[in-house]
Design an enzyme around this catalytic site. Structure first.
Site, PDB file in Angstrom:
ATOM      1  N   LYS A  75       0.967  -1.098   0.522  1.00 55.62           N
ATOM      2  CA  LYS A  75       0.042   0.023  -0.004  1.00 55.62           C
ATOM      3  C   LYS A  75       1.039   1.158   0.614  1.00 55.62           C
ATOM      4  O   LYS A  75       2.337   1.437   0.216  1.00 55.62           O
ATOM      5  CB  LYS A  75      -1.083  -0.294   1.273  1.00 55.62           C
ATOM      6  CG  LYS A  75      -2.347  -1.298   1.148  1.00 55.62           C
ATOM      7  CD  LYS A  75      -2.469  -1.058   2.329  1.00 55.62           C
ATOM      8  CE  LYS A  75      -3.886  -2.117   2.303  1.00 55.62           C
ATOM      9  NZ  LYS A  75      -5.046  -1.690   3.246  1.00 55.62           N
ATOM     10  N   ASN A  91      -1.693   0.718   6.830  1.00 56.67           N
ATOM     11  CA  ASN A  91      -1.782  -0.563   7.045  1.00 56.67           C
ATOM     12  C   ASN A  91      -0.391  -1.418   6.489  1.00 56.67           C
ATOM     13  O   ASN A  91      -0.153  -2.568   6.465  1.00 56.67           O
ATOM     14  CB  ASN A  91      -2.248  -1.614   8.021  1.00 56.67           C
ATOM     15  CG  ASN A  91      -3.368  -1.989   6.361  1.00 56.67           C
ATOM     16  OD1 ASN A  91      -3.579  -1.751   5.750  1.00 56.67           O
ATOM     17  ND2 ASN A  91      -4.604  -2.832   7.646  1.00 56.67           N
ATOM     18  N   TYR A 134     -13.101  -2.955  -2.247  1.00 61.14           N
ATOM     19  CA  TYR A 134     -13.395  -2.442  -0.953  1.00 61.14           C
ATOM     20  C   TYR A 134     -15.410  -2.370  -0.582  1.00 61.14           C
ATOM     21  O   TYR A 134     -15.827  -1.983   0.349  1.00 61.14           O
ATOM     22  CB  TYR A 134     -13.034  -1.250  -0.516  1.00 61.14           C
ATOM     23  CG  TYR A 134     -11.181  -1.859  -0.092  1.00 61.14           C
ATOM     24  CD1 TYR A 134     -10.964  -2.535   0.622  1.00 61.14           C
ATOM     25  CD2 TYR A 134     -10.120  -1.083  -0.279  1.00 61.14           C
ATOM     26  CE1 TYR A 134      -9.385  -3.001   1.201  1.00 61.14           C
ATOM     27  CE2 TYR A 134      -9.128  -0.863   0.083  1.00 61.14           C
ATOM     28  CZ  TYR A 134      -8.745  -1.721   0.799  1.00 61.14           C
ATOM     29  OH  TYR A 134      -7.191  -1.805   0.709  1.00 61.14           O
ATOM     30  N   GLU A 174     -10.261 -11.388  -6.043  1.00 55.14           N
ATOM     31  CA  GLU A 174      -9.315  -9.942  -6.189  1.00 55.14           C
ATOM     32  C   GLU A 174      -8.047 -10.408  -7.485  1.00 55.14           C
ATOM     33  O   GLU A 174      -8.164  -9.683  -8.001  1.00 55.14           O
ATOM     34  CB  GLU A 174      -8.773 -10.256  -5.121  1.00 55.14           C
ATOM     35  CG  GLU A 174      -9.341  -9.121  -3.537  1.00 55.14           C
ATOM     36  CD  GLU A 174      -8.824  -9.278  -2.372  1.00 55.14           C
ATOM     37  OE1 GLU A 174      -9.982  -9.096  -1.118  1.00 55.14           O
ATOM     38  OE2 GLU A 174      -7.688  -9.556  -2.306  1.00 55.14           O
ATOM     39  N   HIS A 214      -2.183  -5.135   1.838  1.00 56.45           N
ATOM     40  CA  HIS A 214      -2.907  -6.136   1.831  1.00 56.45           C
ATOM     41  C   HIS A 214      -2.890  -7.960   0.993  1.00 56.45           C
ATOM     42  O   HIS A 214      -1.621  -7.712   0.365  1.00 56.45           O
ATOM     43  CB  HIS A 214      -4.083  -5.788   0.308  1.00 56.45           C
ATOM     44  CG  HIS A 214      -4.978  -6.460   0.179  1.00 56.45           C
ATOM     45  ND1 HIS A 214      -6.716  -6.525   0.879  1.00 56.45           N
ATOM     46  CD2 HIS A 214      -5.503  -7.642  -0.917  1.00 56.45           C
ATOM     47  CE1 HIS A 214      -7.661  -7.261   0.207  1.00 56.45           C
ATOM     48  NE2 HIS A 214      -6.290  -8.230  -0.958  1.00 56.45           N
TER      49      HIS A 214
END
Ligand code: IDP
Ligand code: MG
Length: 141
Positions: A9, A112, A49, A126, A115
């Site tokens: 990310k 964070n 998401y 995905e 993913h």
């Protein structure tokens, strides 16, 4: 063989730890079978998401996820889905133990670092959203 989808990310991209994160997966013996560095399209994030689309933090999450390109990958190996979730640590980096990727490189619940697909259903969804069949390389380590 099982496959999972990883995104490094924007917070980890900005920190310059793409290589360090990839090294962890290589050292665990998993196989990289697809990779690309891209800025995520808005409509892809809506699907990715979808489980958060009604949350108050969703607009902020989308602007975070598009703040830099991300490193998107497919990794293959035995129990790779569960194993990568363990290596990542819990969603909130502040609660993630040192030694996990989120504990070492993440900042909070949003930024964070990484993913990794939650389960097989998410991994399949995905892979379809992120990669075309010809972008996936079949090979063995
Ligand atoms: P996961 O990434 O550990 O599977 P999910 O609940 O699926 O966690 O959430 C997806 C992503 O949405 C998280 O990794 C994080 O970046 C973001 N997120 C989750 N909960 C929050 C929140 O409460 N505030 C801001 N961002 C969040
Ligand atoms: Mg999730």
């Amino acid at each position: 063989m099982e496959r999972t989808v990883v995104l490094i990310k924007p917070d980890a991209v900005k920190k310059g730890v793409i290589g360090k994160i990839i090294t962890r997966f290589e050292e665990e013996g998993f196989t990289l079978i697809a990779a690309k560095f891209l800025r995520l399209p808005d409509d892809l994030l809506d699907d990715w998401y979808a489980h958060h689309k009604d949350k108050s933090f969703f607009p902020e999450l989308k602007s975070f996820m598009t703040s830099t390109p991300v490193m998107a990958m497919i990794w293959e190996g035995k129990n790779v889905i569960e194993r990568f979730r363990v290596l990542c640590g819990p969603t909130d980096s502040r609660k993630a133990p040192k030694g996990t990727i989120r504990g070492d490189y993440g900042r909070d619940v949003q930024a964070n670092a990484i993913h990794a697909s939650e389960d097989e259903h998410a991994a399949n969804k995905e892979m379809d959203l992120m990669f075309l069949p010809h972008e996936i390389q079949e090979w063995k380590r």
